[in-house]
Design a protein around this motif. Structure first.
Motif, PDB file in Angstrom:
ATOM      1  N   GLU A 126       3.996   3.741  -4.967  1.00 57.05           N
ATOM      2  CA  GLU A 126       2.664   3.247  -5.000  1.00 57.05           C
ATOM      3  C   GLU A 126       2.324   2.494  -3.916  1.00 57.05           C
ATOM      4  O   GLU A 126       1.118   2.334  -3.570  1.00 57.05           O
ATOM      5  N   TYR A 184       3.648   2.247  -0.822  1.00 56.20           N
ATOM      6  CA  TYR A 184       3.395   3.008   0.514  1.00 56.20           C
ATOM      7  C   TYR A 184       1.955   3.597   0.416  1.00 56.20           C
ATOM      8  O   TYR A 184       1.377   3.800   1.650  1.00 56.20           O
ATOM      9  N   ARG A 185       1.623   4.113  -0.701  1.00 52.49           N
ATOM     10  CA  ARG A 185       0.154   4.781  -0.800  1.00 52.49           C
ATOM     11  C   ARG A 185      -1.062   3.969  -0.438  1.00 52.49           C
ATOM     12  O   ARG A 185      -1.720   4.337   0.436  1.00 52.49           O
ATOM     13  N   ASP A 186      -0.910   2.828  -0.935  1.00 52.10           N
ATOM     14  CA  ASP A 186      -1.904   1.725  -0.401  1.00 52.10           C
ATOM     15  C   ASP A 186      -1.393   0.466  -0.607  1.00 52.10           C
ATOM     16  O   ASP A 186      -1.491  -0.394  -1.752  1.00 52.10           O
ATOM     17  N   LYS A 240      -6.345   2.183   7.393  1.00 54.88           N
ATOM     18  CA  LYS A 240      -4.907   2.673   6.547  1.00 54.88           C
ATOM     19  C   LYS A 240      -3.924   1.599   7.066  1.00 54.88           C
ATOM     20  O   LYS A 240      -4.206   1.211   8.366  1.00 54.88           O
TER      21      LYS A 240
END
Length: 426
Positions: free
Chosen positions: A19, A21-23, A397
């Motif tokens: 979770e 690393y996704r955002d 990102k």
């Protein structure tokens, strides 16, 4: 003493790494709002971990209590680069830093300035030549690559183009090992990303060792003569210094700089004429869009951060994006306000942690500052620029290095050419 907000979860099943690393930005912001605290805990890399999102917490972690928090010896950086000033702990780290500091300061730094100027000229002089919008991140990454290979290995793109291309490709393959699962696997016609990265590392080390043995000039010659712990230390550090990490960080900051001043001719003119204003612009770029999301340590004993208990063996992660937007320190934290650095936040550059902070901060920060100022001044003196097309998705990102998820394109218009520039283009 208050209890550390949040929940450390249970082993494996309670891990929040994916979770995060996704955002990472949304991950932290949601928990800051939920716990009403800029320090909280959850399970990360299957270890109970304190997340540090405040200036106070960051300063305690990286400065006042840096001796209580260690680099993780199982970190992937150690696998990819070996024992370096970035990955070691304790006395070894201090001795390495003392040995290497002279290479990034004083006369060594001054001797690099002419080469930095020449690289900026060569890589940036044709930004408007095609008449088409430029993918600036790619252009700036090439610029950063030429810088590090020329400075650290004495390999110039214009003099040894084939070797330069080979090393650049190997550095890219090696970098991908940092962002892939650490699985060393080869089968016919396929290798894991990590396995490919290790092969690239071995090939780079052959080139590096040859340079150390046969080149006595510049940085590589000076490094070979330093009192380092063993025969492999110089080559491991050169591997670190030429890695794709540095060009990507430079490209990140230069991209954010061009986006921040895109369409703002008045600000560009002021930055060109006033070195102090340019300094504040670059500080604000670094504050809002740090190239690295943060860093991780392991607590070596029971301690506290910002008044919260952090038990021995807990992880501790500082999140630069969140630290730099701490409203207790930075008013209107989400706004681009360079003037804050000559007003309310004057003299508070040490509250930034884009390149770490305290005794373990990046050893090459001064060199990075020189390069960024040189590149930005070249852009300001020679170009107007604007987003092309004007409407683009600029959402960032943040991993592994921050940049807009969709690479932005910018149109550059050459300003009035000087007589010498005209002669160069004829």
């Amino acid at each position: 003493m208050y209890k550390l907000p949040g929940n450390a979860g249970v082993s494996v099943f309670g891990d929040k790494s994916l979770e995060f690393y996704r955002d990472p930005v949304s991950f932290c912001q949601q928990r800051i709002e939920k716990h009403r605290s800029r320090v909280f805990q959850c399970r990360m890399l299957n270890r109970p971990t304190a997340f540090i999102c405040s200036v106070q917490g960051m300063r305690e972690l990286l400065c006042e209590k840096s001796n209580l928090f260690l680099k993780d010896p199982t970190d992937l950086m150690t696998n990819m680069y070996g024992d370096t000033v970035v990955t070691t702990n304790g006395e070894e780290a201090c001795l390495l830093r003392l040995s290497l500091t002279s290479l990034f300061a004083g006369s060594c730094l001054e001797s690099s300035s002419d080469y930095i100027t020449s690289v900026c000229e060569r890589c940036l002089k044709d930004l408007s030549l095609s008449g088409q919008p430029e993918c600036v991140y790619s252009a700036f990454k090439r610029l950063g690559t030429e810088l590090v290979l020329g400075l650290f290995l004495n390999i110039r793109a214009e003099e040894q183009p084939d070797l330069f291309q080979e090393i650049m490709q190997l550095c890219t393959q090696h970098w991908h090992g940092l962002i892939s699962a650490p699985i060393n696997l080869k089968v016919p016609l396929w290798s894991s990303g990590f396995s490919t990265a290790l092969d690239a590392r071995d090939k780079l080390m052959v080139i590096i060792k040859d340079k150390l043995e046969n080149d006595t000039q510049g940085f590589v010659g000076s490094l070979g003569s330093l009192p380092l712990p063993d025969s492999t230390s110089a080559s491991q550090h050169l591997l670190l210094f030429i890695s794709a990490l540095i060009p990507k960080a430079l490209a990140s900051l230069l991209t954010s700089f061009t986006l921040a001043l895109s369409g703002n001719k008045q600000a560009r003119l002021r930055a060109m004429e006033d070195p102090d204003y340019l300094r504040t612009v670059l500080l604000e770029v670094q504050r809002l869009w740090p190239p690295f999301i943060g860093g991780r340590r392991i607590a070596d004993q029971d301690t506290t951060i910002a008044g919260f208990p952090v038990p021995k063996d807990y992880g501790a992660i500082y999140i630069s994006h969140s630290v730099h937007r701490d409203p207790e320190v930075f008013q209107q934290p989400d706004n681009f306000l360079p003037e804050r650095w000559s007003g309310r936040n004057a003299g508070q550059e040490h509250y930034l942690c884009s390149f770490g902070n305290g005794p373990r901060s990046c050893i090459g920060t001064k060199l990075t500052d020189v390069f960024l100022k040189e590149a930005c001044m070249y852009l300001l003196k020679h170009y107007d620029w604007c987003l092309d097309p004007p409407s683009q998705d600029l959402e960032y990102k943040w991993l592994p290095v921050s940049r807009p998820a969709n690479p932005p394109t910018i149109s550059f218009t050459r300003l009035d050419l000087t007589r010498s520039d005209r002669s160069d283009t004829n």
